[in-house]
Design an enzyme around this catalytic site. Structure first.
Site, mmCIF file in Angstrom:
data_model
loop_
_atom_site.group_PDB
_atom_site.id
_atom_site.type_symbol
_atom_site.label_atom_id
_atom_site.label_comp_id
_atom_site.label_asym_id
_atom_site.label_seq_id
_atom_site.Cartn_x
_atom_site.Cartn_y
_atom_site.Cartn_z
ATOM 1 C CG ASP A 148 7.061 -5.135 6.621
ATOM 2 O OD1 ASP A 148 7.782 -4.433 5.872
ATOM 3 O OD2 ASP A 148 5.947 -5.548 6.294
ATOM 4 C CG ASP A 185 1.581 -8.190 6.685
ATOM 5 O OD1 ASP A 185 1.283 -8.639 7.801
ATOM 6 O OD2 ASP A 185 1.759 -6.970 6.482
ATOM 7 N N GLY A 204 0.815 -1.213 0.000
ATOM 8 C CA GLY A 204 0.000 0.000 0.000
ATOM 9 C C GLY A 204 0.841 1.252 0.000
ATOM 10 N NE ARG A 205 4.035 2.174 5.206
ATOM 11 C CZ ARG A 205 4.461 2.712 6.316
ATOM 12 N NH1 ARG A 205 4.735 3.987 6.358
ATOM 13 N NH2 ARG A 205 4.616 1.964 7.381
ATOM 14 C CE LYS A 260 7.992 0.299 5.423
ATOM 15 N NZ LYS A 260 8.536 -0.628 6.434
HETATM 16 P P1 AMP Z 1 2.540 -2.856 8.021
HETATM 17 O O1 AMP Z 1 1.853 -2.513 9.283
HETATM 18 O O2 AMP Z 1 3.615 -1.869 7.625
HETATM 19 O O3 AMP Z 1 2.993 -4.271 7.939
HETATM 20 O O4 AMP Z 1 1.438 -2.669 6.871
HETATM 21 C C1 AMP Z 1 0.238 -3.372 6.815
HETATM 22 C C2 AMP Z 1 -0.479 -3.008 5.538
HETATM 23 O O5 AMP Z 1 -0.876 -1.652 5.558
HETATM 24 C C3 AMP Z 1 0.340 -3.179 4.271
HETATM 25 O O6 AMP Z 1 -0.521 -3.601 3.251
HETATM 26 C C4 AMP Z 1 0.843 -1.792 4.014
HETATM 27 O O7 AMP Z 1 1.156 -1.583 2.656
HETATM 28 C C5 AMP Z 1 -0.351 -0.955 4.442
HETATM 29 N N1 AMP Z 1 0.012 0.407 4.833
HETATM 30 C C6 AMP Z 1 0.687 0.802 5.938
HETATM 31 N N2 AMP Z 1 0.822 2.146 5.962
HETATM 32 C C7 AMP Z 1 0.238 2.610 4.830
HETATM 33 C C8 AMP Z 1 0.033 3.915 4.271
HETATM 34 N N3 AMP Z 1 0.473 5.010 4.874
HETATM 35 N N4 AMP Z 1 -0.631 3.994 3.095
HETATM 36 C C9 AMP Z 1 -1.084 2.907 2.472
HETATM 37 N N5 AMP Z 1 -0.936 1.658 2.954
HETATM 38 C C10 AMP Z 1 -0.279 1.505 4.113
HETATM 39 MG MG MG Z 2 3.777 -5.480 6.588
#
Ligand code: AMP
Ligand code: MG
Length: 495
Positions: A270, A260, A96-97, A117
């Site tokens: 991550d 994930d 998502g980012r 990222k």
């Molecule tokens: P994480 O907590 O970093 O493992 O992310 C969990 C999910 O949320 C993943 O699909 C990320 O790509 C998405 N995600 C986290 N932060 C953002 C953001 N600011 N914008 C879009 N997607 C996000």
């Molecule tokens: Mg993640």
């Protein structure tokens, strides 16, 4: 322009094997350009390993590439699709980012992912802005480099650029992009995505791709048989057991072991709300959202097995045509985790205590120490350091009445091995780090960088973290504990 004035070659050497997988696994998408990119940290040793020219990376075009403003030749930017169990609940996610620029083929012929990222929205962004703030990206940079120093498999950080854009969290923050280097970004959640939203053929394509990329030992020995996928599962489980062992031995708490966030390559991936434990307590949690302690320090091995069971489920159709047989095979493989884990943990703990060979009662000796440490909230890292350098006069633990009999037992144990004291201390020095990225030291470095644009504090921290087993004089101050504080240290997700 004469030849010698020609633009320096940065050394990008992209291949895009992921883009050759079935279309369902990704969406091609370009990064969103930043307003005014500026390079703030560049990891020159990593650049060199990748075959990249550091000064070209610092040039306008180099920085533009690291910010997502320019697409290097050969790159096919894409966002990867994946699903996950987050705190036990299944969700469709995806990058998502983050955007994969491609796979850099290094001068050694290795293939590694280069990912931006924080580089803008993708079709998987849901309600997110696709952005990242400078502080958390620098934090990932510091912790991942600390892991490298500690000898723990991990993704790495090539660079951090600020984008010149403001992003909105609870307050306005400077936006940044981290360039992350990984063996790959294939996750347990990538398999879950294939199984849930794709076909058995998709799962098989992903498994074959992953085997070829990360498990050559499986690839070499099997050919298309069911045995191949069982062997693959067994090897993934083994690598994870060894990875989690390494976390436990240094007191690393990942903080958000959703499926994930578990890479099939066996690298730590991550870095969100992760942190290192101070006082020994298996229930330690730093993440503000982990209210039930699902991802507490002491739960990490169990959670790894839970996550691996989710991986095994996706592979069932490949393990055996008969589902019951397939489940039996998967369960057999999963049950091996604890033996691998227990054995490597014991070996690691013995080394931390200067013990070379196995004896029946070692576990009791180790547990005896840990339970005293828990009772007295003894600092995990510094207790082993004190034992290494025989500085046992300084803490509550060492002055406790139960410590002396334990120490006698330990000394007797050391006395029964043929290796002498010097060898034993050498072993302890190589197993007990002089320095870990202490939360207050990391915060101090981030504050100087983010609030004052002063990266020198971070540079110094990175340099002592680079070789934590050096036990050098300049590392001593980094072992100091923070001043006692009224509130517990907390970390945050999705920042
Ligand atoms: P994480 O907590 O970093 O493992 O992310 C969990 C999910 O949320 C993943 O699909 C990320 O790509 C998405 N995600 C986290 N932060 C953002 C953001 N600011 N914008 C879009 N997607 C996000
Ligand atoms: Mg993640």
């Amino acid at each position: 322009m004469t030849d010698h004035m020609a633009k320096q070659d940065t050394g990008w050497n992209f291949d895009n094997s992921y883009a050759r997988l079935p279309q369902t696994f990704f969406t091609k998408v370009d990064p969103t350009p930043g307003r005014a990119p500026k390079l703030v940290v560049l990891n020159e040793p990593v650049a060199k390993e990748l075959g990249l020219n550091a000064s070209a990376l610092r040039s306008e075009e180099g920085v533009a590439t690291l910010a997502g403003n320019h697409i290097a030749e050969g790159s096919i930017p894409l966002a990867q699709a994946y699903a996950a169990h987050q705190f036990g609940h299944f969700n469709m996610l995806g990058d998502g980012r983050a955007i994969l620029l491609g796979e850099q083929i290094t001068p050694q012929g290795e293939r590694v992912d280069v990912q931006l990222k924080g580089s803008g929205r993708t079709p998987y962004s849901r309600r997110g802005d696709g952005r990242a703030a400078l502080g958390p990206m620098l934090r990932e940079y510091i912790i991942s480099e600390a892991m490298v120093g500690l000898g723990i498999p991990t993704t790495r950080s090539l660079a951090v650029v600020t984008t010149g854009d403001v992003i909105y969290r609870e307050t306005e923050l400077p936006g940044a992009v981290l360039t992350r280097i990984a063996a790959s970004h294939i996750r347990v959640g990538t398999f879950q995505y294939a199984a849930q939203y794709g076909s058995v053929e998709d799962v098989q394509a992903l498994a074959d791709y992953t085997i070829q990329r990360h498990y050559p030992e499986v690839d070499a020995s099997e050919n298309g048989s069911e045995q191949r996928y069982l062997h693959f599962l067994q090897e993934v489980i083994k690598r994870q057991a060894k990875l989690i062992t390494k976390w436990q031995l240094v007191g690393f708490i990942h903080g958000v072991m959703n499926t994930d966030n578990m890479a099939i390559s066996g690298e730590t991936i991550d870095y969100g709300p992760c942190a290192f434990m101070d006082g020994y307590d298996p229930a330690t949690v730093f993440s503000s959202i982990d209210t039930h302690g699902r991802y507490a320090y002491g739960n990490q091995p169990r959670i790894a097995v839970w996550n691996l069971a989710r991986l095994a489920e996706t592979l069932l159709p490949l393990l055996h045509a008969d589902e019951e047989q397939a489940i039996k095979l998967a369960e057999g493989a999963l049950s091996e985790f604890s033996a691998t884990y227990q054995q490597s943990w014991l070996t690691g703990m013995r080394a931390k205590l200067g013990i070379f060979h196995e004896e029946q009662d070692d576990l009791a000796l180790i547990e005896g120490l840990l339970s005293m440490m828990e009772k007295h909230s003894a600092d995990y890292t510094n207790t082993f350091l004190a034992l290494t350098f025989n500085k046992t006069e300084e803490s509550d633990l060492f002055s406790a009445p139960e410590f002396a009999p334990w120490q006698e037992q330990w000394q007797a144990r050391l006395g029964r091995q043929k290796e002498d004291q010097t060898a034993s201390q050498q072993l302890m020095r190589s197993a007990n780090p002089a320095v870990i990225p202490r939360n207050h030291r990391v915060e101090e470095a981030l504050e100087a960088a983010v609030e004052h644009g002063d990266y020198s504090v971070m540079e110094r921290l990175l340099s002592v973290l680079a070789n934590p087993f050096a036990h050098a004089p300049e590392q001593v101050e980094y072992a100091a504990l923070p001043e006692p504080s009224a509130c517990a240290y907390q970390t945050f997700c999705g920042t």
